[in-house]
Scaffold this motif. Structure first.
Motif, PDB file in Angstrom:
ATOM      1  N   LEU A 175       0.828  -1.208   0.000  1.00  0.00           N
ATOM      2  CA  LEU A 175       0.000   0.000   0.000  1.00  0.00           C
ATOM      3  C   LEU A 175       0.861   1.256   0.000  1.00  0.00           C
ATOM      4  N   SER A 176       0.397   2.261  -0.718  1.00  0.00           N
ATOM      5  CA  SER A 176       1.057   3.564  -0.772  1.00  0.00           C
ATOM      6  C   SER A 176       0.021   4.649  -0.584  1.00  0.00           C
ATOM      7  N   LYS A 177       0.495   5.836  -0.239  1.00  0.00           N
ATOM      8  CA  LYS A 177      -0.392   6.982  -0.073  1.00  0.00           C
ATOM      9  C   LYS A 177      -1.242   7.162  -1.332  1.00  0.00           C
ATOM     10  N   GLY A 178      -2.548   7.338  -1.154  1.00  0.00           N
ATOM     11  CA  GLY A 178      -3.462   7.533  -2.273  1.00  0.00           C
ATOM     12  C   GLY A 178      -4.143   6.268  -2.747  1.00  0.00           C
ATOM     13  N   ASP A 179      -3.628   5.096  -2.370  1.00  0.00           N
ATOM     14  CA  ASP A 179      -4.240   3.839  -2.795  1.00  0.00           C
ATOM     15  C   ASP A 179      -5.617   3.675  -2.160  1.00  0.00           C
ATOM     16  N   LYS A 180      -6.515   3.035  -2.907  1.00  0.00           N
ATOM     17  CA  LYS A 180      -7.865   2.767  -2.416  1.00  0.00           C
ATOM     18  C   LYS A 180      -7.873   1.383  -1.772  1.00  0.00           C
ATOM     19  N   VAL A 181      -8.515   1.277  -0.598  1.00  0.00           N
ATOM     20  CA  VAL A 181      -8.519   0.018   0.138  1.00  0.00           C
ATOM     21  C   VAL A 181      -9.857  -0.150   0.863  1.00  0.00           C
ATOM     22  N   TYR A 182     -10.269  -1.407   1.000  1.00  0.00           N
ATOM     23  CA  TYR A 182     -11.440  -1.770   1.802  1.00  0.00           C
ATOM     24  C   TYR A 182     -10.911  -2.373   3.095  1.00  0.00           C
ATOM     25  N   VAL A 183     -11.393  -1.896   4.236  1.00  0.00           N
ATOM     26  CA  VAL A 183     -11.031  -2.489   5.518  1.00  0.00           C
ATOM     27  C   VAL A 183     -12.300  -2.803   6.294  1.00  0.00           C
ATOM     28  N   GLU A 184     -12.218  -3.870   7.067  1.00  0.00           N
ATOM     29  CA  GLU A 184     -13.323  -4.292   7.909  1.00  0.00           C
ATOM     30  C   GLU A 184     -12.745  -4.650   9.262  1.00  0.00           C
ATOM     31  N   GLY A 185     -13.358  -4.176  10.320  1.00  0.00           N
ATOM     32  CA  GLY A 185     -12.824  -4.471  11.642  1.00  0.00           C
ATOM     33  C   GLY A 185     -13.715  -3.963  12.750  1.00  0.00           C
ATOM     34  N   ARG A 186     -13.087  -3.690  13.917  1.00  0.00           N
ATOM     35  CA  ARG A 186     -13.781  -3.267  15.127  1.00  0.00           C
ATOM     36  C   ARG A 186     -13.301  -1.891  15.542  1.00  0.00           C
ATOM     37  N   LEU A 187     -14.194  -1.101  16.108  1.00  0.00           N
ATOM     38  CA  LEU A 187     -13.807   0.194  16.667  1.00  0.00           C
ATOM     39  C   LEU A 187     -13.227  -0.019  18.059  1.00  0.00           C
ATOM     40  N   LYS A 188     -12.117   0.649  18.330  1.00  0.00           N
ATOM     41  CA  LYS A 188     -11.486   0.613  19.653  1.00  0.00           C
ATOM     42  C   LYS A 188     -11.173   2.038  20.052  1.00  0.00           C
ATOM     43  N   ASN A 189     -11.446   2.377  21.302  1.00  0.00           N
ATOM     44  CA  ASN A 189     -11.130   3.702  21.829  1.00  0.00           C
ATOM     45  C   ASN A 189      -9.901   3.585  22.730  1.00  0.00           C
ATOM     46  N   ARG A 190      -8.999   4.555  22.598  1.00  0.00           N
ATOM     47  CA  ARG A 190      -7.784   4.591  23.422  1.00  0.00           C
ATOM     48  C   ARG A 190      -7.706   5.932  24.122  1.00  0.00           C
ATOM     49  N   GLN A 191      -7.082   5.935  25.284  1.00  0.00           N
ATOM     50  CA  GLN A 191      -6.780   7.201  25.936  1.00  0.00           C
ATOM     51  C   GLN A 191      -5.373   7.117  26.499  1.00  0.00           C
ATOM     52  N   TRP A 192      -4.685   8.250  26.525  1.00  0.00           N
ATOM     53  CA  TRP A 192      -3.316   8.314  27.026  1.00  0.00           C
ATOM     54  C   TRP A 192      -3.019   9.728  27.492  1.00  0.00           C
ATOM     55  N   GLN A 193      -1.920   9.870  28.234  1.00  0.00           N
ATOM     56  CA  GLN A 193      -1.470  11.182  28.688  1.00  0.00           C
ATOM     57  C   GLN A 193      -0.553  11.783  27.638  1.00  0.00           C
ATOM     58  N   GLY A 194      -0.878  12.969  27.176  1.00  0.00           N
ATOM     59  CA  GLY A 194      -0.025  13.672  26.229  1.00  0.00           C
ATOM     60  C   GLY A 194       1.187  14.266  26.939  1.00  0.00           C
ATOM     61  N   GLU A 195       2.162  14.718  26.158  1.00  0.00           N
ATOM     62  CA  GLU A 195       3.374  15.315  26.721  1.00  0.00           C
ATOM     63  C   GLU A 195       3.051  16.559  27.547  1.00  0.00           C
ATOM     64  N   ASP A 196       1.946  17.213  27.222  1.00  0.00           N
ATOM     65  CA  ASP A 196       1.543  18.413  27.958  1.00  0.00           C
ATOM     66  C   ASP A 196       0.735  18.077  29.212  1.00  0.00           C
ATOM     67  N   GLY A 197       0.552  16.783  29.504  1.00  0.00           N
ATOM     68  CA  GLY A 197      -0.166  16.363  30.702  1.00  0.00           C
ATOM     69  C   GLY A 197      -1.657  16.191  30.501  1.00  0.00           C
ATOM     70  N   ASN A 198      -2.182  16.588  29.352  1.00  0.00           N
ATOM     71  CA  ASN A 198      -3.612  16.442  29.075  1.00  0.00           C
ATOM     72  C   ASN A 198      -3.938  15.022  28.636  1.00  0.00           C
ATOM     73  N   THR A 199      -5.137  14.576  28.984  1.00  0.00           N
ATOM     74  CA  THR A 199      -5.601  13.260  28.542  1.00  0.00           C
ATOM     75  C   THR A 199      -6.062  13.363  27.097  1.00  0.00           C
ATOM     76  N   ARG A 200      -5.576  12.473  26.280  1.00  0.00           N
ATOM     77  CA  ARG A 200      -5.930  12.445  24.859  1.00  0.00           C
ATOM     78  C   ARG A 200      -6.743  11.183  24.571  1.00  0.00           C
ATOM     79  N   TYR A 201      -7.603  11.290  23.555  1.00  0.00           N
ATOM     80  CA  TYR A 201      -8.468  10.179  23.164  1.00  0.00           C
ATOM     81  C   TYR A 201      -8.322   9.933  21.668  1.00  0.00           C
ATOM     82  N   SER A 202      -8.473   8.675  21.287  1.00  0.00           N
ATOM     83  CA  SER A 202      -8.393   8.324  19.877  1.00  0.00           C
ATOM     84  C   SER A 202      -9.318   7.142  19.613  1.00  0.00           C
ATOM     85  N   THR A 203     -10.005   7.174  18.474  1.00  0.00           N
ATOM     86  CA  THR A 203     -10.817   6.041  18.034  1.00  0.00           C
ATOM     87  C   THR A 203     -10.119   5.422  16.841  1.00  0.00           C
ATOM     88  N   GLU A 204      -9.912   4.110  16.895  1.00  0.00           N
ATOM     89  CA  GLU A 204      -9.193   3.398  15.842  1.00  0.00           C
ATOM     90  C   GLU A 204     -10.049   2.263  15.296  1.00  0.00           C
TER      91      GLU A 204
END
Length: 156
Positions: free
Chosen positions: A71-100
């Motif tokens: 795969l390269s930047k710009g390529d078209k792809v189909y993905v199938e999977g599960r949503l997962k939420n993550r949280q972590w402490q950023g370098e600035d001390g704030n809690t960060r969230y991400s959905t993957e």
């Protein structure tokens, strides 16, 4: 219905190259963003509007290595999977969230010819779809043969 379901299916374009991280035990993880678009016509202005959403994709082990290779930047792809939420402490001390999206299956949709046009002919891309289920190592480690070499005993 008492059960639950966590499933996502996306078709989109890679927004960047696959970023790999290797672990001491031999495992690996690949991450890349996918862009999906929604296009509609604004009724009041008659103007065509496109909204882009970005999704964080996570692929593991052999599937990650296959994605990195083909795969390269710009390529078209189909993905199938599960949503997962993550949280972590950023370098600035704030809690960060991400959905993957943790990928269970994938298929390359950009053909080699399209990939050559998108990349100026500089990087090879997969010629045939490749998929993996349940994070198990994929049986396909290289693209399928070209149409001249395909087997004639296919059921379709």
């Amino acid at each position: 219905m008492s059960g639950t379901l966590n499933k996502v299916m996306l078709i989109g374009h890679l927004g960047d190259e696959v970023k790999m991280h290797y672990f001491e035990g031999g495992g690996s993880i690949g991450r890349f963003p996918i862009a999906t678009n929604e296009t509609y016509t604004n009724k009041s202005t008659g103007e065509r509007v496109t909204n882009t959403d970005w999704h964080n994709i996570v692929v593991r082990n052999k599937a990650a290595e296959i994605c990195e290779k083909y795969l390269s930047k710009g390529d078209k792809v189909y993905v199938e999977g599960r949503l997962k939420n993550r949280q972590w402490q950023g370098e600035d001390g704030n809690t960060r969230y991400s959905t993957e999206v943790h990928v269970q299956e994938f298929t390359f949709l950009t053909t080699k010819k399209e990939g050559m046009q998108n990349n100026g002919g500089s990087a090879p891309v997969a010629q045939k779809p490749t998929s993996t289920e349940n994070n198990a190592p994929s049986k396909a480690s290289a693209p399928a043969p070209t149409s001249q070499e395909e087997d004639d005993d296919l059921p379709f």
